[in-house]
Design a protein around this motif. Sequence first.
Motif, short mmCIF file in Angstrom:
data_model
loop_
_atom_site.label_atom_id
_atom_site.label_comp_id
_atom_site.label_asym_id
_atom_site.label_seq_id
_atom_site.Cartn_x
_atom_site.Cartn_y
_atom_site.Cartn_z
N ASN A 63 3.89 6.75 6.72
CA ASN A 63 3.21 6.48 8.09
C ASN A 63 4.50 6.19 9.33
N HIS A 103 -1.77 9.32 13.56
CA HIS A 103 -0.99 8.44 12.67
C HIS A 103 -1.91 7.06 12.33
N LEU A 104 -2.38 6.56 13.41
CA LEU A 104 -2.86 5.23 13.22
C LEU A 104 -4.27 5.36 12.49
N LEU A 105 -5.07 6.43 12.63
CA LEU A 105 -6.20 6.46 11.89
C LEU A 105 -6.05 6.92 10.57
N THR A 106 -4.87 7.58 10.12
CA THR A 106 -4.29 7.64 8.77
C THR A 106 -4.18 6.53 8.20
N GLY A 107 -3.37 5.69 8.71
CA GLY A 107 -2.95 4.39 8.30
C GLY A 107 -4.18 3.45 7.95
N ILE A 108 -5.02 3.64 8.89
CA ILE A 108 -6.07 2.66 8.81
C ILE A 108 -7.11 3.06 7.73
N GLU A 109 -7.25 4.56 7.46
CA GLU A 109 -7.99 4.95 6.15
C GLU A 109 -7.34 4.60 4.83
N ASP A 110 -5.81 4.40 4.93
CA ASP A 110 -5.32 4.13 3.73
C ASP A 110 -5.38 2.65 3.63
N ILE A 111 -5.45 1.75 4.54
CA ILE A 111 -5.71 0.36 4.31
C ILE A 111 -7.11 0.11 3.87
N CYS A 112 -8.24 1.00 4.47
CA CYS A 112 -9.44 0.98 3.79
C CYS A 112 -9.68 1.54 2.42
N GLN A 161 -1.15 12.18 19.12
CA GLN A 161 -0.12 11.81 17.85
C GLN A 161 -0.28 10.59 17.19
N PHE A 162 -0.40 9.61 18.36
CA PHE A 162 -0.17 8.19 17.73
C PHE A 162 -1.67 7.80 17.02
N LEU A 163 -2.80 8.44 17.61
CA LEU A 163 -3.99 8.20 17.00
C LEU A 163 -4.20 8.84 15.80
N ILE A 181 0.92 -0.68 12.79
CA ILE A 181 -0.30 -0.69 12.36
C ILE A 181 -0.27 -2.08 11.96
N LEU A 240 1.01 4.19 2.99
CA LEU A 240 1.31 3.76 4.09
C LEU A 240 2.81 4.18 4.37
N ILE A 275 0.86 -1.18 -0.06
CA ILE A 275 0.07 0.10 0.01
C ILE A 275 1.00 1.31 0.12
N ILE A 324 4.27 4.91 12.18
CA ILE A 324 4.01 3.78 12.82
C ILE A 324 3.46 2.61 12.08
N HIS A 334 -6.64 11.39 6.17
CA HIS A 334 -5.65 11.30 5.08
C HIS A 334 -5.43 12.76 4.72
#
Lengths: 216, 751
Positions: free
Chosen positions: A58, B497-506, B493-495, A64, A55, A52, A60, B513
């Motif tokens: 990113n 990045h985490l949420l951005t990552g999840i959005e990218d995965i989705c 900050q962690f959140l 993830i 990603l 992807i 972290i 994003h």
Amino acid sequence: MGALQSLPGRPEYSDLAEKTGFSFEQIGVLHKRFKQLSHNEETLRRDHFNEIHDLAFNPIRAQIIEAFFDRRNFHQDGEGKVQEIGFEEFVVVMSHFRPPSDHMTEEQREKTRREKLRFLFNMHDTDNDGTITLEEYRHVVEELLSRSGTLEKETAKCIADAAMLEVASISVGHMEPDEFYEGITFEHFLKLLDGFEIESRMTIRFLNMDTTTLCK
Amino acid sequence: MAPLRRSSTLRLTGLLCLLFLVFFSRGFASHDVVSEKSSGTIQEDSHSQANSTAHEKTFPVLSFNYEHVRTPFEISLWILLALFMKLGFHIIPTVSHIVPESCLLIFVGLLVGGIIKATGEQPPVLDSSLFFLYLLPPIILDAGYFLPMRSFTENIGTILMFAVVGTLWNVFFIGGMMYAVCQIDAAELAHVDLLSCLLFGSIISAVDPVSVLAVFEEIHINELLHILVFGESLLNDAVTVVLYHLFKEFAHEQTITVTGAILGVISFFVVSLGGVMVGVIYGIVGAFTSRFTSYSRVIEPLFVFLYSYMAYLSAEIFHLSGIMSLIACGVIMRPYVEANISHKSYTTVKYFLKMWSSVSDTLIFIFLGVSTVAGPHTWNWTFVIFTVIFCLVSRVLGVIGLTAFINKFRIVKLTKKDQFIIAYGGLRGAIAFSLGFLLDNGEIKNLFLTAIITVIFFTVFVQGMTIRPLVELLAVKKKKESKESINEEIHTQFLDHLLTGIEDICGHYGHHHWKDKLNRFNKTYVKRWLIAGERSTEPQLISFYNKMELKQAMMMVESGSAAKLPTIVSTVSIRNVQTKGAPKPSRAISKSREEEIRRLLRANLQKTRQRLRSYSRYELLNDALEDNISEARFRKQREMERRMSHYLTVPANRQETPPVRKVFFQPEHKVYTYDDSESPRGWASPSCADDVSELKETPEKPDQSSTPRANRDAELKPKEQDDQGDQLKVSRCLSDPGPNPEDDEDSTFLP
């Protein structure tokens, strides 16, 4: 809408929908994405995630991706890591990010909070011993700062130390000088992020429409 | 008993001053006629008797010329009056608990206006250009500069809905209904036509930021509601400006054309987006300028103020929305300017803004009161009563309707309680009055002005006074105490990045994003241009951390005594966290490592953002010796803090960890002879004994010894020592040979 009808395994969806709380459309969209990521195979592996493009930036990213392969997040009381996941596990992990539904009792809200915080906790607690030790926390902060240039290890360490002390102060309060603070347990973690309103912050919008074709 | 008596004498004094001021100015008014005549005669005399000497004319040892200073003198008197009132209200606590400050100020204005009128003078009216050019900008700039960006951007959709659609609804509803009322024969309002009613609607509908700020600040409501109402009051300016000009034009022409209406819609976009663009341009230029201001730190704050003011004025030239321009300028400028300007300049900016906005705010309310007494009024019962009723009704309906729509898109829904507060918080204020004042003279104007003033009074007095008990009654969430927690920041900050990552995965590009993309763009390109030096690459977490640590330090220094401890008292120290498995401290450290650390510390250390009574040492190192004495003073204070940190069982984390602070503590320890009897460190840890012995043990460098808390933070200690030495040397080089230890000890020792 036509695309949805052609998706296989409708009865499967109702199970999943019930388990995770997604709607049929949302599961359909996620299934499409799953297929897209896995190149139409049955399971996803880590290298699929690595492909992807977005990603890559990113900081972290590794954590993830690991979170998807962590048995603790599958709601099946398992432990350890797996090498590949199926669609069901994919959806279950995604369900951690669902927004809270409108009519939730206080109890359900509390349950959602615990779930989401548990997910975060699992992300930090990499060796699965039930506590986030200082080393693990340092690693978290280091990763967060990893994208921002030169030697940040020292400052990362200080930040992590300070954070750890804060947790200790909040959770334990009074400690003798020779006592030792093991690490952040899940209960301490809950207490720490008490005012954080995580049930609304840790959410993304799951669309009912398929937009995956619009973006890579 | 004593304080009461004191406060009543104070009040009396205040009242006397007030009367004195009024009579003084009145007296001057009549005096200048006399003085002019006398100066005229003297000139004549000197002319006609050019060469003669020693006539009856004597050299005026003491003359009287008021005209010369009249304007600034009177302005100063008014401002002084405003300040006395403000002071007075805070000294008397009982009244200010029930009545919000704005009400009291209007009341004072009424009083002053009454007095002036009673003496036969014409009281000054709140002149529109005075208001829009001088009184309003400071308040808006203060609000915009310190706007909480995170909650603002998270709720921007809701805010825009309320600001644009809500205001439009209000305008047309009130305008329409008032026209219907005017049709009633009994009211004798037949001369008010539809366009005038719509114009009136556009003036009266806008929620006023000044009043909202004044009232909401005192009730400490939770951040979401505050930002919703306040954001709405700021952004509805564009709508107000467009509609006002539109209807004024139409009222002139007496016709409404379709093209006119379309142009109106286009003009809305031009006004708002144009205003924002003007603000952004000035903001960027301002940020860029601040990059170079290190050469002359004293004028830094002026750049901030002037660029913002110019943004406002430039927008006003083109009839664009000045308020939006001002806000945009402040918001854009702030992150870059704060990274560039010195700490002192930052404090100056902050306090000047607060000061000006406070004075403006006070003056506005007082003038409102005075203008009420002054202006010609046309009181029409029907018109006024119906205006008030319709304002309330339309606000409630608007809020309910919009919320039903908005809640479909919000994650955190707005509850009934929230809706009530939003509706109730729609206060009108001085902007409406000034806009009304700009209307063409005529009977309608007076009618409108009276109604506007009544609505303003109603909202400020009735709603302002009752909102606090209502908030208590409904148990609305209050603003939660901002305990800045490093953990929360880390997880925020962690959140992200985490949420951005999840959005990218989705696979869907959502809110996170784009935010992430913007941040990355900001970091790679914009920051390089607009921030000077190495600060441009400093990550946010580090800035936050440094900021927090220094704030804690300053808090301790300023509290100055054991009485004012921070709330969390715990005996947890870094030892508790690190003892297990921590390696034995190794004293040897490489030179390169030391270099790295020092560079890192210098680069990353953010200048303290909190009140700093003394001057920051880092400031001095970078700013080329502003004040050597203050450096010594600062060191003293650090020592004080260090001592206190041992004496008091404050959360150890605040002192232990940052190597930064340690660096500057250790030297003092050696400069001032340290013995156990002095500071009762026995509480803190039994390691004291070790520390003292270690103190004597290892004299690595002539001035240094091992730090007292060697076991606590193993790795950092050894580096610090070397660091300290160098830092100390550097600072010593830059300053006088340091304070005399004995003197300092005496003067700074805490009772």
